[in-house]
Scaffold this active site. Structure first.
Site, PDB file in Angstrom:
ATOM      1  N   GLU A 146       1.907 -35.072 -20.320  1.00  0.00           N
ATOM      2  CA  GLU A 146       1.952 -33.792 -19.598  1.00  0.00           C
ATOM      3  C   GLU A 146       3.293 -33.078 -19.761  1.00  0.00           C
ATOM      4  O   GLU A 146       3.369 -31.856 -19.633  1.00  0.00           O
ATOM      5  CB  GLU A 146       1.638 -33.994 -18.103  1.00  0.00           C
ATOM      6  N   HIS A 180       4.140 -40.000 -20.737  1.00  0.00           N
ATOM      7  CA  HIS A 180       3.604 -38.886 -19.940  1.00  0.00           C
ATOM      8  C   HIS A 180       3.365 -37.686 -20.849  1.00  0.00           C
ATOM      9  O   HIS A 180       4.258 -36.843 -21.001  1.00  0.00           O
ATOM     10  CB  HIS A 180       4.598 -38.490 -18.849  1.00  0.00           C
ATOM     11  N   CYS A 214       0.575 -43.406 -17.737  1.00  0.00           N
ATOM     12  CA  CYS A 214       1.620 -44.332 -17.311  1.00  0.00           C
ATOM     13  C   CYS A 214       1.070 -45.375 -16.327  1.00  0.00           C
ATOM     14  O   CYS A 214       0.493 -46.364 -16.739  1.00  0.00           O
ATOM     15  CB  CYS A 214       2.813 -43.556 -16.755  1.00  0.00           C
TER      16      CYS A 214
END
Ligand code: GLN
Length: 537
Positions: A510, A508, A382
């Site tokens: 993650e 993102h 990001c």
């Protein structure tokens, strides 16, 4: 009819109640039960999106765009399910619903009160979540600690539900801490006794107590807790410090937790079988081959601010039988005359994670440039994509003072700019580009090699993007755009062709990484780090 497991906390917060909640969920799920989870947060914020992650931990983003407490990330990772807005309720939301109803005249003639109106709203949100997720068991974690004034309405609602749903349908689990006085080496059970007393004072008798402590409880400790709390000894369980939170399901199951839950809730179930889970976790916990990653940020950013990134790295490491060591590098130390940028040569890969605001950004831009010119694997998440683009514009295209307008609104080269739809946004709560969006991946790119598909879905949380006015010049300069939003209006992934691994995403990755199922970007990154390390040896 759903059954409920209510998890409360005692003594202090931050002792891993979320991990215990997720672990209980995983154990039940492994017996074939459909489990969902709800977190209740006592703060007045409507959601976690406006809170400082340095103080409160990461803001976790669900696929539906909800900005939630970081425990939802824990639950998603333990249960491998996608949660949504209705899985996290806050005092702010509860009051907002009740007050909106009051303004509409729905309580006409009545005095609106915490009991019953606030507690009714809490109960209704809990039941709604169970229905919506079609859960056989809904685990509800009550944030904060017993005794907090602000948590009282939540606990009162749980107490009432215990009565309304009936004995066989509700079980209370209380998680406490037993400190050990170092000098004498003695484990103290008194705080646990007191927190159970406090719970009973408000009408809740726990059925199971899980005691967090540095080491395992001894028989004598369990007997004492049992005697003082009215909880049978076999229901006083121990959660000692473990090498990884992912080991907790096995630790609790070895003490018979699923049997206690099944018997009490009269649940029809299959055999509890954690072998698949344990197999995955073994690689995460036991892999020895080390890879050293430099994470560029601010020291103040606690491990908790990037908890999903840390986990995603572990998942990728586990899948590649490697142990990922994360080293925090203060980005400001990479700036200026005394720059420590050369220290970056000691690492196998560099990550610039998400972020906001201008402090330390020059150091991040320097790190992105260092990785590019020295062929060090780079992963930008990001903000890490945006700053890699700024670095590329400055150093490859020669656009001096190129920047993001978030940092420098007057920059002559605004290569990163506000998303068009953000230009008229004036409220800050829940207004970023949020949640899961479909992404088109270009074939014959590294992104395509990693994802193996032209269509993926990832989660977002941003207001800025690569400015379309600079697409042409960036691409002509050699920056590859390998992923786009499905309307092709925004860039989602960038990469460099002539580099072992230089990739960054506007999303993102993650947030969707799970044990045993790492996100391809993280896996590709760690693979590149391993290759670099092997070559160096
Ligand atoms: N501050 C940047 C933006 O709003 C990046 C956000 C982030 O990294 N999550 O677009």
């Amino acid at each position: 009819m759903p059954k409920y497991i209510f998890v409360t906390g005692g003594v202090i917060s931050g002792i891993g109640k979320g991990v215990i909640t997720g672990s209980i969920g995983r154990i039940l799920q492994s017996s074939g039960i459909k489990v969902s989870v709800l977190k209740m947060d006592p703060y007045l914020n409507v959601d976690a999106g406006t809170m400082n992650p340095i103080v409160h931990g990461e803001v976790f983003v669900c696929d539906d765009g909800a900005e939630t407490d970081m425990d939802l990330g824990t639950y998603e990772r333990f249960l491998d399910i996608n949660l949504s807005r209705h899985n996290n309720i806050t005092t702010g939301q509860v009051y907002m619903n009740v007050l909106q109803r009051e303004r509409k005249g729905k309580y006409l003639g009545r005095c609106v009160q915490i009991i019953p109106h606030i507690t009714d709203e809490i109960k209704s949100l809990i039941r709604h979540a169970a229905r919506k997720d079609d859960a056989q068991v809904l685990i509800v974690e009550s944030g904060g600690t017993v005794g907090d004034i602000e948590a009282l309405p939540f606990l009162e609602a749980l107490r009432q539900m215990g009565v309304e749903e009936g004995h066989d349908n509700v079980i209370f689990v209380h998680v406490t801490l037993a400190p050990i006085i170092e000098e004498v080496g003695e484990l103290k059970t008194k705080p646990t006794q007191h927190s159970v007393q406090e719970l009973r004072r408000i009408g809740i008798q726990p059925d199971i107590i899980i005691v967090r402590a540095k080491r395992k409880l001894k028989e004598g400790n369990r007997e004492k807790i049992s005697l003082f709390t009215n909880v049978p000894k076999e229901c006083v369980l121990s959660s000692p410090d473990a090498k990884s939170p992912y080991l907790i399901p096995q630790i609790l199951e070895e003490q018979g937790i699923s049997k206690i839950l099944f018997d009490r809730l009269k649940l029809l179930h299959g055999d509890t079988n954690l072998s698949t889970w344990n197999e995955i976790i073994k690689d995460i916990v036991e892999s020895k081959r080390e890879v050293h990653i430099a994470m560029i940020g601010k020291y103040a950013e606690l491990a908790d601010s990037y908890v999903s990134v840390n986990h995603a790295l572990c998942h990728a490491g586990g899948a590649l039988k490697s142990k990922v060591i994360i080293n925090w590098i203060e980005s400001e130390e990479l700036e200026g005359a005394k720059s420590r940028v050369e220290d970056l040569k000691n690492y196998d890969g560099i990550i610039v994670p998400g972020g906001f605001g201008s402090r330390g950004i020059e150091g991040k831009i320097i790190a992105a440039n260092y990785a590019r010119i020295n062929n060090v694997p780079y992963l930008g998440l990001c903000f890490g994509l945006q700053l890699a683009v700024v670095s590329f514009a400055r150093n490859v295209l020669g656009y001096s003072n190129a920047n993001s307008t978030e940092i420098d609104p007057e920059t002559p080269y605004p290569v990163i700019d506000l998303l068009p739809e953000q230009k008229c946004v004036d409220e800050l709560g829940g207004t970023m580009r949020l949640g899961g969006h479909n992404i088109i991946i270009k074939e014959k790119t590294k992104a395509y090699d990693l994802y193996g598909s032209t269509k993926i879905r990832e989660r977002h949380r941003h207001r800025y993007e690569i400015n379309p006015m600079f697409w042409d010049s960036l691409q002509k300069g050699g920056l590859v755009f390998s992923g786009f939003s499905d309307d092709m209006k925004r860039v989602e992934i960038i990469e460099l062709e002539e580099h072992p691994f230089y990739m960054a995403s506007q999303f993102h990755p993650e947030f969707v990484s799970r044990p045993g199922r790492p996100d391809p970007l993280f896996k590709g990154f760690i693979q590149a780090c391993i290759t670099k390390r092997d070559k160096a040896i």
